[in-house]
Every structure is written in structure tokens, then in C-alpha cells.
Design a protein around this motif. Structure first.
Motif, short mmCIF file in Angstrom:
data_model
loop_
_atom_site.label_atom_id
_atom_site.label_comp_id
_atom_site.label_asym_id
_atom_site.label_seq_id
_atom_site.Cartn_x
_atom_site.Cartn_y
_atom_site.Cartn_z
N ARG A 177 1.28 73.53 22.38
CA ARG A 177 1.17 72.09 22.14
C ARG A 177 0.86 71.35 23.44
N GLU A 178 1.51 71.77 24.51
CA GLU A 178 1.25 71.15 25.81
C GLU A 178 -0.19 71.38 26.23
N VAL A 179 -0.68 72.59 26.05
CA VAL A 179 -2.07 72.90 26.42
C VAL A 179 -3.03 72.10 25.55
N LEU A 180 -2.75 72.01 24.25
CA LEU A 180 -3.61 71.26 23.35
C LEU A 180 -3.68 69.79 23.76
N ALA A 181 -2.54 69.23 24.14
CA ALA A 181 -2.53 67.84 24.59
C ALA A 181 -3.38 67.65 25.83
N GLU A 182 -3.36 68.63 26.73
CA GLU A 182 -4.17 68.55 27.95
C GLU A 182 -5.66 68.67 27.61
N ILE A 183 -6.00 69.50 26.64
CA ILE A 183 -7.39 69.62 26.19
C ILE A 183 -7.88 68.26 25.70
N ALA A 184 -7.05 67.58 24.92
CA ALA A 184 -7.43 66.28 24.36
C ALA A 184 -7.57 65.22 25.45
N ARG A 185 -6.94 65.43 26.59
CA ARG A 185 -7.08 64.49 27.71
C ARG A 185 -8.31 64.79 28.55
N GLY A 186 -9.05 65.81 28.15
CA GLY A 186 -10.30 66.10 28.82
C GLY A 186 -10.19 67.01 30.03
N ARG A 187 -9.09 67.72 30.15
CA ARG A 187 -8.89 68.56 31.32
C ARG A 187 -9.48 69.95 31.12
N SER A 188 -10.04 70.50 32.18
CA SER A 188 -10.57 71.85 32.17
C SER A 188 -9.42 72.85 32.24
N ASN A 189 -9.73 74.14 32.03
CA ASN A 189 -8.69 75.16 32.14
C ASN A 189 -8.04 75.16 33.52
N ARG A 190 -8.85 74.96 34.55
CA ARG A 190 -8.30 74.93 35.91
C ARG A 190 -7.34 73.76 36.08
N GLU A 191 -7.72 72.59 35.55
CA GLU A 191 -6.86 71.41 35.67
C GLU A 191 -5.59 71.58 34.85
N ARG A 219 -13.31 73.56 21.54
CA ARG A 219 -12.40 72.61 22.14
C ARG A 219 -12.65 71.18 21.69
N THR A 220 -13.88 70.89 21.31
CA THR A 220 -14.15 69.56 20.77
C THR A 220 -13.31 69.32 19.52
N GLN A 221 -13.32 70.29 18.62
CA GLN A 221 -12.52 70.17 17.40
C GLN A 221 -11.03 70.16 17.72
N ALA A 222 -10.63 70.92 18.73
CA ALA A 222 -9.22 70.93 19.12
C ALA A 222 -8.79 69.56 19.64
N ALA A 223 -9.67 68.91 20.44
CA ALA A 223 -9.35 67.58 20.95
C ALA A 223 -9.21 66.59 19.81
N LEU A 224 -10.13 66.65 18.85
CA LEU A 224 -10.05 65.76 17.69
C LEU A 224 -8.77 66.01 16.91
N TYR A 225 -8.44 67.27 16.71
CA TYR A 225 -7.23 67.61 15.96
C TYR A 225 -5.99 67.05 16.65
N ALA A 226 -5.94 67.19 17.97
CA ALA A 226 -4.78 66.70 18.72
C ALA A 226 -4.59 65.20 18.52
N VAL A 227 -5.69 64.46 18.57
CA VAL A 227 -5.61 63.00 18.40
C VAL A 227 -5.20 62.65 16.97
N ARG A 228 -5.83 63.32 16.00
CA ARG A 228 -5.54 63.02 14.59
C ARG A 228 -4.09 63.35 14.25
N SER A 229 -3.55 64.38 14.91
CA SER A 229 -2.19 64.83 14.62
C SER A 229 -1.13 64.10 15.43
N GLY A 230 -1.56 63.18 16.28
CA GLY A 230 -0.60 62.41 17.07
C GLY A 230 0.02 63.18 18.22
N LEU A 231 -0.67 64.24 18.67
CA LEU A 231 -0.12 65.03 19.77
C LEU A 231 -0.40 64.41 21.13
N VAL A 232 -1.28 63.39 21.18
CA VAL A 232 -1.54 62.67 22.43
C VAL A 232 -1.51 61.19 22.14
#
Length: 232
Positions: A177-191, A219-232
Motif C-alpha cells: 500500500r505504501e509503494v502504491l501510494a508512492e506510485i500515485a505521487r509520481g515517484r520512480s522506483n529509485r525515489e 503503473r498508470t492504471q495503478a496510479a488511477l486505482y490508488a486515487v480512486r480507492s482513496g489511498l492517496v
């Protein structure tokens, strides 16, 4: 352009996938896809006056769009959904199956969730209506090229309604969940690795697990999912 363009506000969501380097030179290469010549001409006329955007080609149907995307390697594709021969959603699926890296910004008159959701699930990085203000369209092209997911407020609401009751997130671990939230914030794997004090290899493993558990393609779909699910 054949339709007046006024300015609704769209909602950008950071994606973090395929984000171009800040040092990358040259204008954003755009392919315009619409079955109406006057619409294509209007878009080209406006975009050609911008220093940082270059229209490299046009297409009048989905099959031609896929062929032009392969031949011209655009950075961003402006894509109508209602196209002859092969429609926009199918063209998106074909591009995804071929691994084409172009970021697709859907520009259409459709507002129904039945059209919106399949386009986004097929790989669209943004969705705008054809009455968008020209300056807002230019900003949307820049945002999508920079790796953001961009939606009209009405489209975001439709997605929220469509995903109500989705319990897939329950399969994720706390760390995922933490990683998914970071994906939705636009961060790369390194970040993400730096933010969560993990190795990049571990982050990649988490990302793969997240996509598998949620049944998502990228990851585009993952970012959308995170926002829709209220994870960010």
C-alpha cells in the motif's frame, strides 16, 4: 476547430511511468487522430504555433493511428474514440499490445462511463472533452508527456462510481500500500526506494506484486486505482 473550446479544469494525477528526462531536448511530438478533417486541421493550426509542441502527423481512423504511431514515434497521441474501421478503444489496445510508448490523451465528446472506463483501462493517460480551452489542451499535452494521468472532473467522478465496492486493495500488504501510494505521487522506483528505505530490487518486486494482485496492466492504471480507492 469545428467545436468551440472553453476551459474546464482537469485533474492531473502523477503517474511516474515513462516520464521524460528534464534534460531531454526537442519539442513534444504529437499525432492527431480524428475522423473529421476540420478538427484535425484546427488542432494542428493551434498546436503548430507553440514552440514546445510539434504535430508530426495525422490519422483519420484507428488502424491508421496505430500504423502512424509505429512509423512516426510520437510522444503524445490526441485520440478521438469514435473512429471508423477501428475505434479509439481498440486502437489503444493495439498500441498497448505492441508495446508502443506513446502517451495517449483521449479528446472526445463522449461522457458515458461505458466509454470512459474501457479507454482508461486500455491504456489512455488522459481524457478530455473537445470543448477544452486551447491553452488547457496544450497544458494537458505537456502534463501527459511529463508522466501524469489527467482526467476531466466528470470522468474522475464516473471512475469513482464505477469502482465503488472494489475490495482488491484488501489483498495488498501494508508495504505494498505504501509503494502504491508512492506510485500515485509520481515517484520512480529509485525515489520510492529512497523514501521507504528499500532497495530498488525490492521496490520492483512490490510493484510487480501490486499489479498482479490488482489485476492491472501498468503503473498508470495503478496510479488511477490508488486515487480512486482513496489511498492517496
Amino acid at each position: 476547430m469545428s467545436e468551440s473550446m472553453k476551459g474546464p479544469d482537469a485533474e492531473p494525477v502523477a503517474d511516474g511511468v515513462g516520464t521524460p528526462s528534464d534534460t531531454e531536448a526537442g519539442p513534444i511530438r504529437v499525432l492527431v487522430v480524428d475522423d473529421h478533417q476540420v478538427v484535425r486541421h484546427g488542432l494542428r493550426t493551434f498546436l503548430d504555433i507553440l514552440d514546445d509542441i510539434e504535430v508530426v502527423g495525422e490519422a483519420a481512423d484507428g488502424q491508421e493511428a496505430v500504423e502512424q504511431a509505429e512509423a512516426l514515434a510520437p510522444d503524445v497521441m490526441l485520440l478521438d474514440l469514435q473512429l471508423p474501421s477501428v475505434d479509439g478503444v481498440e486502437a489503444l489496445r493495439m498500441l498497448r499490445d505492441r508495446g508502443n510508448p506513446a502517451r495517449v490523451l483521449v479528446l472526445t465528446s463522449f461522457t458515458e462511463p461505458a466509454k470512459v472506463v474501457p479507454a482508461l483501462r486500455a491504456g489512455a493517460a488522459g481524457y478530455l472533452f473537445k470543448d477544452v480551452d486551447p491553452d488547457a489542451l496544450a497544458q494537458a499535452i505537456r502534463a501527459v508527456h511529463a508522466g501524469q494521468v489527467l482526467l476531466e472532473p466528470e470522468v474522475a467522478a464516473a471512475l469513482l462510481r464505477g469502482d465503488a465496492g472494489d475490495e482488491r486493495a484488501g489483498a495488498l500488504t501494508d508495504r505494498e500500500r505504501e509503494v502504491l501510494a508512492e506510485i500515485a505521487r509520481g515517484r520512480s522506483n529509485r525515489e520510492i526506494a529512497r523514501a521507504l528505505v528499500l532497495s530498488e530490487k525490492t521496490v520492483k518486486t512490490h510493484v510487480s506484486s501490486i499489479l498482479a494482485k490488482l489485476g492491472l496492466a501498468d503503473r498508470t492504471q495503478a496510479a488511477l486505482y490508488a486515487v480512486r480507492s482513496g489511498l492517496v
